[in-house]
Scaffold this active site. Structure first.
Site, PDB file in Angstrom:
ATOM      1  N   ASN A   7       0.859  -1.241  -0.067  1.00  8.55           N
ATOM      2  CA  ASN A   7       0.084  -0.002  -0.135  1.00  8.55           C
ATOM      3  C   ASN A   7       1.004   1.388  -0.047  1.00  8.55           C
ATOM      4  OD1 ASN A   7      -1.671   1.993   0.542  1.00  8.55           O
ATOM      5  ND2 ASN A   7      -2.669   1.026   2.268  1.00  8.55           N
ATOM      6  N   ARG A  90      -2.797  -2.177  -3.301  1.00 12.51           N
ATOM      7  CA  ARG A  90      -3.777  -1.341  -2.911  1.00 12.51           C
ATOM      8  C   ARG A  90      -3.792  -0.161  -3.978  1.00 12.51           C
ATOM      9  NH1 ARG A  90      -5.086   3.644   1.133  1.00 12.51           N
ATOM     10  NH2 ARG A  90      -7.534   3.416   0.794  1.00 12.51           N
ATOM     11  N   HIS A 179     -12.931   2.639   0.468  1.00 11.56           N
ATOM     12  CA  HIS A 179     -12.948   1.364   1.468  1.00 11.56           C
ATOM     13  C   HIS A 179     -13.555   0.185   1.107  1.00 11.56           C
ATOM     14  CE1 HIS A 179     -12.706   4.964   4.961  1.00 11.56           C
ATOM     15  NE2 HIS A 179     -11.549   4.444   4.537  1.00 11.56           N
ATOM     16  N   ARG A 240     -11.584  15.086   8.030  1.00 18.03           N
ATOM     17  CA  ARG A 240     -12.659  15.506   6.886  1.00 18.03           C
ATOM     18  C   ARG A 240     -13.977  15.850   7.802  1.00 18.03           C
ATOM     19  NH1 ARG A 240     -10.891  10.424   4.217  1.00 18.03           N
ATOM     20  NH2 ARG A 240      -9.083  10.779   3.326  1.00 18.03           N
ATOM     21  N   GLU A 384      -7.693  -5.173   5.571  1.00 22.15           N
ATOM     22  CA  GLU A 384      -7.777  -5.076   4.143  1.00 22.15           C
ATOM     23  C   GLU A 384      -6.509  -5.609   3.532  1.00 22.15           C
ATOM     24  OE1 GLU A 384      -8.369  -0.644   5.712  1.00 22.15           O
ATOM     25  OE2 GLU A 384      -9.084  -0.546   3.469  1.00 22.15           O
TER      26      GLU A 384
END
Ligand code: AMP
Length: 400
Positions: A7, A90, A179, A240, A384
């Site tokens: 990733n 990823r 996601h 965010r 993940e």
């Protein structure tokens, strides 16, 4: 079969190497501060942990270091780099082109590059990771696993914005969602746990971490999700804002004589929990509330969980029938407070929360609703990296 999952961020490479016959993690770690004066690399072979602070001038040096760790004469897990069958990457944005994971060919890499204008913060780093890994592991199959792919099953009435169609056709402005790997992983794990075939499984997944999103999953497919064209839409996150009135940036620019780029930075980096109470660390916020009754911390907890609750209601309506609500990621897996506040008072929707069960700590799947609850509420640890490794194997098995 050995699969390396990477990733790649703009200054970091997170990695895990799996033996996919057992799904055991053989080596994992994180190279950080790439390009800075002093680098930081943490890695572990099982329980044996190491940290080095050598300078890592670029991603190629970082990945070469990872390759060396794999074949290290003392702790290494393989004799030769060629034993890595696949590298799973990823990849954040697959746009409308990628509905599933893909073997990375020239055309696929070009398509990922074409997506840069809609994912300028993420895809360039992912592309660097792919190109460098292809050089360092020339014998491995390289597979892109997209954050957006799982949400490509959303119907048009869920993914389109009510703005002139031209922006969709010409500039690809639509909701994509992110996601996807995490939502898919926890949904599949919980379906298995509840013995419900995945293609019959309806769930609301809540990935609540520093970045947060929810998904409505019908018959194993995503039909809606809270993040939009970018990860800014939807839930309140660490930094965010999530959903706001779209006219606000225009107003702030006018009043503060600011500019749109600054407002974009503020909405992405200075808002969310941090904007409300000054911290984006949920542990610290909870402590401030419980130990000092800090009003900003209280408001942050209330706003954060209220937003989740509103989307639970919305997704119950979108799905019609819901088997399970699933909490995952840093906050979802660890904050019993946020889970309790998000599910409180939803008895009319068929959600009967179990406060005692919610306080239990475990690293496996946990049911936190009462037996009589029509909708099961679950906590499930996400993984993940394992999902990326599994999808990489699937791509190889399906004949490339
Ligand atoms: P993630 O992005 O999934 O790593 O999640 C990061 C968020 O999870 C941060 O806000 C952390 O404060 C939060 N978090 C991690 N552990 C805990 C915990 N034990 N209790 C509450 N929040 C936690």
């Amino acid at each position: 079969m050995k699969v390396l999952v990477i990733n790649t961020g703009s200054s970091s490479i997170k990695f895990q190497c799996f033996d996919m016959d057992t799904e055991k993690v053989l080596l994992k770690g994180l190279v950080e501060r790439i390009g800075e004066e002093v680098g930081k690399t943490k890695y572990s072979y099982g329980d044996k942990e190491f940290t080095v602070n050598d300078k890592v001038p670029n991603h190629k040096v970082g990945l070469e270091f990872i390759a060396k760790l794999l074949v290290d004469p003392k702790d290494g897990i393989i004799k030769d780099k060629s034993e890595i069958t696949a590298v799973g990457h990823r990849t954040v944005h697959g746009g409308e082109k990628f509905h599933s994971s893909s073997l990375i060919t020239h055309d696929v890499l070009d398509a990922i590059k074409e997506m840069v204008p809609i994912a300028p913060l993420h895809n360039p780093a992912n592309i660097t990771g792919i190109e460098v890994a292809q050089e360092i592991f020339p014998n491995a199959h390289h597979i892109a696993v997209f954050d957006t792919a799982f949400h490509q099953t959303m119907p048009d009435y869920a993914y389109r914005y009510a703005i002139p169609k031209d922006y969709y056709t010409r500039l690809h402005v639509r909701r994509y969602g992110f996601h996807g790997t995490s939502h898919l992983y926890v949904a599949k794990e919980v379906a298995k746990f509840l013995s419900i075939p995945f293609d019959k499984f309806n769930a609301i997944t809540i990935h609540a971490g520093n970045g947060s999103s929810m998904a409505a999953i019908k018959g194993g497919m995503s039909i809606d999700t809270t993040m939009g064209m970018t990860p800014l839409e939807g839930l309140i996150m660490g930094t965010r804002s999530g959903d706001i009135d779209p006219a606000i940036p225009h107003y702030i620019v006018g009043r503060d004589k600011s500019n749109i780029d600054m407002v974009n930075v503020i909405l992405n980096k200075q808002s969310g929990l941090k904007g409300i109470c000054g911290s984006n660390d949920m542990r610290e916020i909870q402590e401030r509330y419980f130990e000092k009754n800090d009003p900003d911390a209280k408001l942050a907890l209330e706003m954060y969980s209220y937003r989740i609750k509103k989307y639970i209601g919305a997704y119950c309506a979108a799905l019609g029938f819901v088997d399970a609500i699933i909490f995952t990621a840093g906050v979802g897996e660890n904050s019993s407070v946020i889970r309790q506040m998000s599910c409180a008072g939803l008895e009319n929707l068929g959600i009967i929360f179990d406060n005692a069960q919610n306080e239990r700590r475990t690293s496996s799947i946990l049911e936190i609703s009462k037996k009589e609850s029509k909708i099961k509420v679950m906590v499930a640890p996400t993984n993940e990296e394992l999902e990326i490794a599994r999808q990489s194997v699937e791509v190889l098995r399906s004949g490339l």
